[in-house]
Design a protein around this motif. Sequence first.
Motif, PDB file in Angstrom:
ATOM      1  N   ASN A  62       0.806  -1.381  -0.001  1.00 44.35           N
ATOM      2  CA  ASN A  62       0.299   0.240   0.176  1.00 44.35           C
ATOM      3  C   ASN A  62       1.080   1.441   0.004  1.00 44.35           C
ATOM      4  O   ASN A  62       0.287   2.238  -0.357  1.00 44.35           O
ATOM      5  N   GLU A  98       0.269   4.430  -2.891  1.00 45.43           N
ATOM      6  CA  GLU A  98       0.237   5.593  -2.566  1.00 45.43           C
ATOM      7  C   GLU A  98      -0.041   6.594  -3.547  1.00 45.43           C
ATOM      8  O   GLU A  98      -0.600   7.339  -3.057  1.00 45.43           O
ATOM      9  N   SER A 104      -0.497   6.810 -10.197  1.00 49.78           N
ATOM     10  CA  SER A 104      -1.690   7.557 -10.957  1.00 49.78           C
ATOM     11  C   SER A 104      -2.524   6.668 -11.524  1.00 49.78           C
ATOM     12  O   SER A 104      -3.478   6.739 -10.796  1.00 49.78           O
ATOM     13  N   ASP A 105      -1.613   5.278 -10.951  1.00 51.70           N
ATOM     14  CA  ASP A 105      -3.301   3.996 -11.319  1.00 51.70           C
ATOM     15  C   ASP A 105      -3.418   3.780  -9.618  1.00 51.70           C
ATOM     16  O   ASP A 105      -4.078   2.431  -9.852  1.00 51.70           O
ATOM     17  N   TYR A 106      -3.470   4.544  -8.472  1.00 60.57           N
ATOM     18  CA  TYR A 106      -3.777   3.962  -7.603  1.00 60.57           C
ATOM     19  C   TYR A 106      -4.866   3.508  -7.661  1.00 60.57           C
ATOM     20  O   TYR A 106      -5.452   2.036  -6.510  1.00 60.57           O
ATOM     21  N   ASP A 107      -5.915   3.496  -8.060  1.00 60.06           N
ATOM     22  CA  ASP A 107      -7.184   2.658  -7.371  1.00 60.06           C
ATOM     23  C   ASP A 107      -7.258   1.429  -8.503  1.00 60.06           C
ATOM     24  O   ASP A 107      -8.228   0.631  -7.435  1.00 60.06           O
ATOM     25  N   LEU A 108      -6.616   1.179  -9.684  1.00 60.79           N
ATOM     26  CA  LEU A 108      -5.961   0.210 -10.312  1.00 60.79           C
ATOM     27  C   LEU A 108      -5.546  -0.769  -9.090  1.00 60.79           C
ATOM     28  O   LEU A 108      -5.871  -2.313  -9.456  1.00 60.79           O
ATOM     29  N   LYS A 151      -4.797  -0.046  -6.070  1.00 57.69           N
ATOM     30  CA  LYS A 151      -5.569  -0.954  -5.097  1.00 57.69           C
ATOM     31  C   LYS A 151      -6.590  -2.041  -4.850  1.00 57.69           C
ATOM     32  O   LYS A 151      -6.915  -2.732  -4.479  1.00 57.69           O
ATOM     33  N   ALA A 152      -6.701  -2.280  -5.954  1.00 60.44           N
ATOM     34  CA  ALA A 152      -7.658  -2.854  -6.193  1.00 60.44           C
ATOM     35  C   ALA A 152      -7.458  -4.487  -6.439  1.00 60.44           C
ATOM     36  O   ALA A 152      -7.756  -5.352  -6.300  1.00 60.44           O
ATOM     37  N   GLN A 153      -6.496  -4.240  -7.403  1.00 61.51           N
ATOM     38  CA  GLN A 153      -5.241  -5.597  -7.272  1.00 61.51           C
ATOM     39  C   GLN A 153      -4.644  -6.302  -6.285  1.00 61.51           C
ATOM     40  O   GLN A 153      -4.945  -6.918  -5.757  1.00 61.51           O
ATOM     41  N   ASP A 202      -5.829  -6.237  -3.166  1.00 61.95           N
ATOM     42  CA  ASP A 202      -6.944  -6.269  -2.924  1.00 61.95           C
ATOM     43  C   ASP A 202      -7.317  -7.792  -3.076  1.00 61.95           C
ATOM     44  O   ASP A 202      -8.117  -8.351  -2.208  1.00 61.95           O
ATOM     45  N   PHE A 247      -8.525  -4.348 -13.734  1.00 60.11           N
ATOM     46  CA  PHE A 247      -7.645  -4.119 -13.002  1.00 60.11           C
ATOM     47  C   PHE A 247      -6.517  -3.527 -13.528  1.00 60.11           C
ATOM     48  O   PHE A 247      -5.704  -2.835 -13.063  1.00 60.11           O
TER      49      PHE A 247
END
Length: 119
Positions: free
Chosen positions: A12, A16, A19-23, A25-27, A29, A56
């Motif tokens: 994490n 953090e 720029s691709d944080y959301d994708l 982070k989904a990975q 998880d 993702f």
Amino acid sequence: MINSKYINDILNKLIETESDYDLLKAQVDLLEIKDLEYTCTGLFVHFIKPISIERFKITEDKVLDGLIIKAKEQELDAEGMLFIKNGLIDYLEIWSRSGEYPKHEIMKYELIQGWIDKN
């Protein structure tokens, strides 16, 4: 889901500021630890990736590095690097800059963004 707080915190922290944080982070998880390969000077963490992780994917391969890991009890000064291949998190490498790496999970540690924080 990764059941190691240490590995999860490292992943994490590495992603953090991306720029691709959301994708990413989904990975993170969705990942599970496949195996831990301890060496004299570090640790390789390989992951199990479920098929659902494909949605993702990010658009480029890259290496996220510069994360500094400090653990006073083990006199550890290490660096973490996350390898992304074919748009998916591939593996994590931790290598000690201070000598031998412990052959167990570290419980008390500090994570420093070496690419932002200057020591």
